[in-house]
Write a protein that holds these residues in place. Structure first.
Motif, PDB file in Angstrom:
ATOM      1  N   ASP A   2       0.889   3.121   2.557  1.00 41.18           N
ATOM      2  CA  ASP A   2       2.130   3.620   3.152  1.00 41.18           C
ATOM      3  C   ASP A   2       3.002   2.501   3.717  1.00 41.18           C
ATOM      4  OD1 ASP A   2       0.741   5.880   2.647  1.00 41.18           O
ATOM      5  OD2 ASP A   2       0.706   6.636   4.695  1.00 41.18           O
ATOM      6  N   HIS A   3       2.337   1.542   4.393  1.00 45.74           N
ATOM      7  CA  HIS A   3       3.078   0.502   5.092  1.00 45.74           C
ATOM      8  C   HIS A   3       3.892  -0.375   4.140  1.00 45.74           C
ATOM      9  CE1 HIS A   3      -0.958  -0.654   4.076  1.00 45.74           C
ATOM     10  NE2 HIS A   3      -0.649  -1.924   4.136  1.00 45.74           N
ATOM     11  N   LEU A   4       3.445  -0.496   2.884  1.00 38.20           N
ATOM     12  CA  LEU A   4       4.173  -1.354   1.945  1.00 38.20           C
ATOM     13  C   LEU A   4       5.580  -0.824   1.685  1.00 38.20           C
ATOM     14  CD1 LEU A   4       1.379  -2.136  -0.648  1.00 38.20           C
ATOM     15  CD2 LEU A   4       2.141  -3.492   1.297  1.00 38.20           C
ATOM     16  N   VAL A   5       5.710   0.503   1.660  1.00 35.40           N
ATOM     17  CA  VAL A   5       7.008   1.120   1.405  1.00 35.40           C
ATOM     18  C   VAL A   5       8.023   0.668   2.455  1.00 35.40           C
ATOM     19  CG1 VAL A   5       8.227   3.321   1.211  1.00 35.40           C
ATOM     20  CG2 VAL A   5       5.896   3.091   0.328  1.00 35.40           C
ATOM     21  N   ILE A   6       7.575   0.572   3.698  1.00 35.35           N
ATOM     22  CA  ILE A   6       8.463   0.189   4.787  1.00 35.35           C
ATOM     23  C   ILE A   6       8.621  -1.323   4.889  1.00 35.35           C
ATOM     24  CG2 ILE A   6       8.585   0.026   7.313  1.00 35.35           C
ATOM     25  CD1 ILE A   6       9.327   2.716   6.648  1.00 35.35           C
ATOM     26  N   MET A   7       7.504  -2.038   4.829  1.00 36.05           N
ATOM     27  CA  MET A   7       7.519  -3.431   5.272  1.00 36.05           C
ATOM     28  C   MET A   7       7.916  -4.426   4.188  1.00 36.05           C
ATOM     29  SD  MET A   7       4.247  -3.362   7.797  1.00 36.05           S
ATOM     30  CE  MET A   7       4.598  -4.787   8.810  1.00 36.05           C
ATOM     31  N   THR A   8       7.344  -4.310   3.006  1.00 39.86           N
ATOM     32  CA  THR A   8       7.580  -5.370   2.014  1.00 39.86           C
ATOM     33  C   THR A   8       7.958  -4.860   0.634  1.00 39.86           C
ATOM     34  OG1 THR A   8       5.281  -5.383   1.335  1.00 39.86           O
ATOM     35  CG2 THR A   8       5.884  -6.875   3.122  1.00 39.86           C
ATOM     36  N   LYS A   9       7.730  -3.581   0.386  1.00 42.55           N
ATOM     37  CA  LYS A   9       7.894  -3.030  -0.968  1.00 42.55           C
ATOM     38  C   LYS A   9       7.128  -3.865  -1.994  1.00 42.55           C
ATOM     39  CE  LYS A   9      12.119  -0.467  -0.311  1.00 42.55           C
ATOM     40  NZ  LYS A   9      11.311   0.532   0.388  1.00 42.55           N
ATOM     41  N   GLY A  10       5.999  -4.355  -1.566  1.00 45.00           N
ATOM     42  CA  GLY A  10       5.151  -5.108  -2.481  1.00 45.00           C
ATOM     43  C   GLY A  10       5.507  -6.581  -2.576  1.00 45.00           C
ATOM     44  N   GLY A  11       6.687  -6.941  -2.074  1.00 43.51           N
ATOM     45  CA  GLY A  11       7.147  -8.313  -2.234  1.00 43.51           C
ATOM     46  C   GLY A  11       6.665  -9.218  -1.128  1.00 43.51           C
ATOM     47  N   PRO A  12       7.101 -10.439  -0.996  1.00 43.44           N
ATOM     48  CA  PRO A  12       7.983 -11.088  -1.975  1.00 43.44           C
ATOM     49  C   PRO A  12       7.204 -11.495  -3.237  1.00 43.44           C
ATOM     50  CG  PRO A  12       7.358 -12.590  -0.218  1.00 43.44           C
ATOM     51  CD  PRO A  12       6.792 -11.261   0.144  1.00 43.44           C
TER      52      PRO A  12
END
Lengths: 296, 273, 346
Positions: free
Chosen positions: A233-243
Motif C-alpha cells: 500500500d505504502h508504495l502507491v503513496i510514497m514512491t510509486k515504485g520509483g525512482p
C-alpha cells in the motif's frame, strides 16, 4: 450406541450444507482465480479489435528477459530479508521488556501497538513527510547536527531502506503481541527454578526462554514473510515504485502492469510467480513449522 | 549488594522501555501536532504555536470525507456481518460433523490464509467485472466475506466446547441449529469479539483491493479517498493532508485507546493456535 | 562440613498494606526435616520463598549456615528447591534438566557427568536420561525434580508441596523415599504441605501456621498430644478433634463456659451409665473402625470405635471420656489452658 445409517446420512448432508456457502465463496475468489490466472498467463492480451490468442510460454520467456522483473524480485527479497528479522527481533525485545513488571507498562504497550491499528496509507503519509528533503523530520535532525539535506526517497540507493525502516516500525508491535502471549504462558516456576540454580539472565534466555519461544518465532516468521509479499500500500503513496523501480515490489509491479499499463496477461504471469512463492512458504510451514516439537 | 545491582538493571530496563515507547509514538504525535497547528508550524516546533481546526475544515471542504467515512462504515459492517454468518456455519460444519472429503476441503479452505484475495487482484477484478459489480461497496467486500481465518478461529473455539454441554442440550431436545445458536455461539463469545476486532481493523485499513475496484465517490472507502487526496500531484498543503490522515485513522485509534486491553488480547487470541 | 542451620528472626512480610507474615521466628536444625504445615493462604509457601530468596522480607533476618542471607539472591544462598509443578524445562531431556544448574554455575564437565551418574542411580532414572519430561509419568517427573535438587550437592533443600500432583498411592511411596533420601544424605530440609498426614509421617519438627502466624512449633507428637491452640487440635488428626462448648459445667475439669473442651474421636467411648447423651446422625464404616457422628444439643460430636458398631442412626448413646484425655482452650483466644481447676489436664 452406534449411529444408525440414516443419522450418518444426515450428518453427511448437514455437514456439507453448512460448509458449502463459505467453500463456494472461497473457491470463487481464491481457487478459481489461481487456475484462471494460470490459464490467462498463456494468452496474449486481447483488445477491442484483436481477440486474445494462445501464445504458450511466450509471457514467461518475456518475464525471464524482463530486467525490471528481476530488479523487483531482488527488491522484494532485500525487503523481506531486512524487515522480517529486524521487526521480529524488535518485537521480541519489546515483549521481554513489557513482560517485566515495569512502571507505566500498559502505556508503553499501547505505544508499541499503536502502529498496528493505523492504516498503512496514513502511516505512509506521515512518513512521507519525515523523508521530505530539507523540511522533513530526518533532514531537520541531520541539519541540527550540521548534516546536508538528503533526498531520502528520491535516491535509488536509500529509498528502499527508508521504506524498510518504516515497515519495521509499523509491524514490530503486531508481532510483539504473539511473543507476549507466548511469554505469559511460560510458568513463572521455571524462572524461579533458574534463579535458585544460579542461571544468569542471558544464560536463562539462551537456554530456556528463546528455545521455548521457538514455535512462536516460526509462526511469526511465516506471517512476516507473507506480509512482506502482500503489503505494498505504502508504495502507491510514497514512491510509486520509483525512482527507477528501486522500491518496486512484486505485488506492486503486478498492480502496475494490470491497472496502469493494462497488460493483464503479463500481470497474470507475474501473479503465477507470486503464487508460487507463497506456495513455497506454505510448504515450508507445513514441513517445518507444523512438525515443530510439541513440548507439552 | 547484589540486590541493588538488580535494582539498577531494572531501572535501565524501564528507561529503555520508555524511550522505545516514546520513539514508537513519535510519528503519531507528530501527525496530531501538524494537524492541529497552522501550516507554518508543521516544521518548527514551538510550545506557543496556536491551536487550530482550520486544517480539518479545509480538508473537509476539499474532498467528500463524510461520504468516504460512510462508505467505510458500511463496508466494514457488511463484511463483518457476512463473515460472522458464513464462518459460523462453516466452522460448525468442520468442528462437529463428519462428512466425506472434510479434511481435503478444510485444507483447501486454509489455502486462503496464505494466498489472500488481494494477491489475485487481476483475476478477481475480472470476476467482479463479469458480475457487473465494479465500483460498488459489496464488490470490495465480496472476496473477504468467506474468511479462512475466521473459519479456523471459530472451529478451534467450537472444538474446545465440552461434549457434555452439547449432549446435555441434545437430551433437552435442541436441534442441530438450536445447539449452534444456544450453545456454540454464546460460548465462543470471546472468539467472536477477537475476530471481530481483527477483521474491523483489517478492513478499515485495507487499501489495494478497494483502490483497484472503486472509481467513484459513491463507493470509495476512507483509505482510498485519503490516497487520492494526499497524492503529491494534488498540490494540497501538508497540514491539510495530515488533518485528513488524522481523520482517517482517528475512529480506529480512539476505539483502540478506549479498549486497549481488549484489542491487544484479541490480536493475541487470534495468534494462538 | 559446615552447619546448615536455618534461623528466621522476627520476619515480617507484607504486600502493600496486606500483611502476609508476622512475627515469624524459628530454627531448623542441621539435618532436620522441618515441615511448614497449614491451610491454604496461611503463609507457609511465602515463608519458604523467603528462605529461598524468591521474595524479600519486609523486616527481620534470615540466616542459613551461620550467614545472614536476607539480602542475597537465591543463587548465593546455597540451597536447592523442588517446586510444586516440578519446574522441568519441557524442551530439555532428563539429563539436561538435571544438569541445568551445574552448567549455569560452570561446574567442570567431568564433575558434572559423575554427579549425574550418581544421582540417576540413586533415583533409578538411568534409563530415562534421553527422554523429554512430557514422555514420563508423574512419579518419574517428581524424581527428576528431586534429582535436580540432589545433584547440586548443597545441604539445604526446600520443598514446596512436592507431592500434591501425585495420586494417593504414589504420594505415600514418594513420601517415604524423600524421607530416606533426606536422612541418608543428611540434608536440612524445609518441606511445605497442607496435608497433615504427610506432615505427621515425614517430619522431625512441624510448624503449624495460620493467617500468617506460627500457631505451634514442635514434634509431631507434641502437636498431637499437646495442641497449643484449639486450631491445632482441630487441624491435626483424622478425624479432627471435637471442640465443644457448653453453657454450664460439663465435667470437673470443664468448670464454666469460658473454655472450649477438646476431645479426640478415638478417646471417646460409649458407656451405659455416665456421660453426655447424643443422638446418632451418621455412621461411616471404614473397615478397621467406624466413625459415629452424634448430635448433642446444637453441636456434632464424632467418635471412632473399633470394628463395626451395633448402633443405628437415630439411637441415643451415652458418650464418655477420661479426664486425662481432654484438652481445654480459652474460649476467647483459643489458647491451651493447662490447669483450669487445678485438675488433671497435663
Amino acid at each position: 450406541m452406534k449411529p444408525t445409517f440414516q443419522l450418518r446420512y444426515w450428518n453427511q448432508i448437514n455437514g456439507w450444507l453448512l460448509v458449502l456457502p463459505a467453500v463456494f465463496m472461497i473457491s470463487l475468489f481464491t481457487h478459481y482465480p489461481i487456475v484462471s490466472n494460470l490459464f490467462h498467463s498463456l494468452f496474449s492480451m486481447g483488445t477491442a479489435t484483436r481477440p486474445e490468442i494462445f501464445i504458450g510460454l511466450e509471457n514467461y520467456k518475456y518475464l525471464l528477459d524482463d530486467d525490471i522483473f528481476w530488479k523487483v524480485l531482488k527488491n522484494n527479497f532485500i525487503y523481506s530479508l531486512c524487515t522480517v528479522p529486524f521487526s521480529i527481533g524488535i518485537a521480541l525485545c519489546m515483549a521481554l521488556l513489557i513482560n517485566r513488571n515495569i512502571r507505566g507498562r500498559s502505556l508503553v504497550r499501547m505505544s508499541f501497538f499503536t502502529p498496528t491499528v493505523l492504516p498503512m496509507i496514513a502511516v505512509a503519509n506521515i512518513w512521507l513527510f519525515f523523508y521530505t528533503p530539507e523540511y522533513g523530520l530526518f533532514d531537520q535532525i541531520f541539519g541540527f547536527f550540521g548534516g546536508d539535506s538528503h533526498n531520502w526517497l528520491g535516491n535509488p540507493d536509500s529509498a528502499l531502506y527508508c521504506l524498510i525502516v518504516m515497515v519495521i516500525w509499523k509491524e514490530s508491535g503486531f508481532f510483539m503481541v504473539f511473543y507476549l502471549a507466548a511469554l505469559q504462558q511460560l510458568s513463572p516456576e521455571l524462572k524461579e527454578a533458574g534463579l535458585v540454580e544460579g542461571s544468569g539472565s542471558w544464560y536463562y534466555f539462551r537456554r530456556v526462554t528463546f528455545p521455548l519461544l521457538m514455535p512462536t518465532t516460526l509462526f511469526v516468521t511465516v506471517n512476516a514473510v507473507v506480509n512482506s509479499f502482500k503489503l505494498v500500500d505504502h508504495l502507491v503513496i510514497m514512491t510509486k515504485g520509483g525512482p527507477d523501480n528501486a522500491t518496486s515490489l512484486l505485488l506492486y509491479y503486478i498492480y502496475e502492469n494490470a491497472f496502469s499499463f493494462w497488460d493483464t496477461s503479463y500481470a497474470a504471469t507475474l501473479t503465477v510467480v507470486l503464487v508460487l512463492i507463497l506456495a513455497a512458504i506454505t510448504i515450508f510451514q507445513f514441513a517445518v513449522v507444523e512438525k515443530r516439537i510439541h513440548y507439552q | 549488594m547484589k540486590l541493588r545491582e538488580i535494582g539498577i538493571g531494572k531501572t535501565v530496563e524501564t528507561l529503555g522501555a520508555w524511550m522505545l515507547g516514546a520513539l514508537w509514538l513519535l510519528p503519531v504525535v507528530f501527525a496530531f501536532w501538524s494537524a492541529f497547528h497552522p501550516a507554518e508550524y508543521s516544521t518548527s516546533f514551538s510550545l506557543f504555536a496556536p491551536l487550530t481546526i482550520d486544517n480539518f475544515v479545509r480538508a473537509w471542504s476539499y474532498a467528500p470525507f463524510p461520504r468516504y467515512l460512510l462508505n467505510t462504515f458500511i463496508l466494514v459492517t457488511l463484511i463483518l456481518a457476512a463473515q460472522f454468518i458464513l464462518c459460523t456455519l462453516a466452522a460448525y460444519g468442520f468442528a462437529r460433523f463428519e462428512f466425506f472429503g472434510k479434511n481435503v476441503v478444510f485444507a483447501l479452505v486454509l489455502l486462503q490464509l496464505m494466498i489472500m484475495p488481494e494477491v489475485l487482484l487481476v483475476e478477481n477484478y475480472r470476476t467482479i467485472s463479469n458480475l457487473g459489480l465494479l465500483d460498488t461497496i459489496p464488490a470490495i467486500g465480496l472476496p473477504y466475506m468467506a474468511s479462512a481465518f475466521g473459519i479456523f478461529l471459530l472451529r478451534q473455539s467450537f472444538k474446545t466446547i465440552p461434549k457434555e454441554l452439547v449432549e446435555a442440550a441434545q437430551v433437552e431436545g435442541l436441534s442441530a441449529v438450536g445447539i449452534l445458536w444456544r450453545v456454540y455461539v454464546p460460548l465462543a463469545r470471546s472468539t467472536y469479539i477477537a475476530y471481530g476486532l481483527v477483521s474491523v481493523s483489517y478492513h478499515w485499513n485495507n487499501f489495494l483491493w478497494p483502490l483497484v475496484i472503486t472509481s467513484s465517490v459513491n463507493s470509495r472507502p476512507l483509505t482510498v479517498g485519503l490516497a487520492i487526496f494526499g497524492a503529491p500531484e494534488s498540490g494540497v498543503d501538508w497540514s491539510i493532508i495530515t488533518a485528513a490522515t488524522v481523520m482517517t485513522m482517528a475512529p480506529l485509534l480512539v476505539a483502540f485507546i478506549l479498549f486497549q486491553r481488549q484489542f491487544v488480547q484479541s490480536f493475541m487470541h487470534s495468534g494462538i493456535k | 562440613m559446615a552447619t546448615s542451620k536455618i534461623i528466621l528472626t522476627d520476619v515480617y512480610k507484607s504486600w502493600g498494606k496486606a500483611e502476609a507474615l508476622a512475627d515469624i521466628n524459628f530454627v531448623c536444625g542441621d539435618g532436620e526435616l522441618l515441615v511448614l504445615l497449614g491451610p491454604s493462604g496461611c503463609g507457609k509457601s511465602t515463608t519458604l520463598r523467603l528462605i529461598a530468596g524468591l521474595e524479600t522480607p519486609t523486616s527481620g533476618s534470615i540466616e542459613i549456615g551461620g550467614r545472614d542471607v536476607s539480602n542475597l539472591p537465591p543463587v548465593k544462598r546455597n540451597i536447592s528447591m523442588v517446586f510444586q509443578n516440578y519446574a522441568l524445562f519441557p524442551h530439555l531431556n532428563v539429563a539436561e534438566n538435571i544438569l541445568f544448574g551445574l552448567k549455569a554455575r560452570k561446574v567442570p564437565k567431568k564433575e558434572r557427568q559423575k554427579r549425574l551418574k550418581d544421582t540417576a542411580a540413586l533415583l533409578g532414572l538411568t534409563e530415562f536420561m534421553d527422554r523429554k519430561p512430557a514422555q514420563l509419568s508423574g512419579g518419574q517427573r517428581q524424581r527428576i525434580a528431586l534429582g535436580r535438587a540432589i545433584v547440586a550437592q548443597v545441604s539445604v533443600c526446600l520443598m514446596d508441596e512436592p507431592l500434591s500432583n501425585l495420586d494417593a498411592k504414589l504420594r505415600q511411596e514418594m513420601r517415604q523415599e524423600i524421607r530416606s533420601l533426606q536422612q541418608r544424605l543428611k540434608m536440612t530440609m524445609v518441606y511445605v504441605t497442607h496435608d497433615q498426614v504427610e506432615a505427621m509421617t515425614i517430619a522431625d519438627k512441624i510448624i503449624l501456621m495460620k493467617d500468617g502466624r506460627i500457631e505451634q512449633h514442635g514434634t509431631p507428637e507434641d502437636l498431637y498430644n499437646r495442641p497449643a491452640t484449639a486450631f491445632t487440635g482441630s487441624f491435626i488428626g483424622n478425624p479432627p478433634m471435637n471442640i465443644l462448648t457448653s453453657d454450664g459445667p460439663l465435667s470437673k475439669s470443664f468448670p464454666d463456659s469460658s473454655y472450649f473442651l477438646g476431645i479426640r474421636p478415638e478417646n471417646i467411648s460409649i458407656s451405659n451409665t455416665s456421660g453426655i447423651e447424643g443422638q446418632v446422625v451418621a455412621i461411616e464404616y471404614l473397615g478397621a473402625d467406624t466413625l459415629i457422628v452424634c448430635q448433642w444439643g446444637e453441636q456434632l460430636i464424632t467418635l471412632t470405635v473399633k470394628g463395626k458398631t451395633d448402633a443405628l442412626v437415630g439411637d441415643y448413646l451415652r458418650l464418655n471420656w477420661r479426664e486425662e484425655n481432654i484438652h481445654l482452650f480459652n474460649r476467647d483466644s483459643g489458647v491451651r489452658v493447662s490447669n483450669p481447676a487445678g485438675g488433671t489436664a497435663r
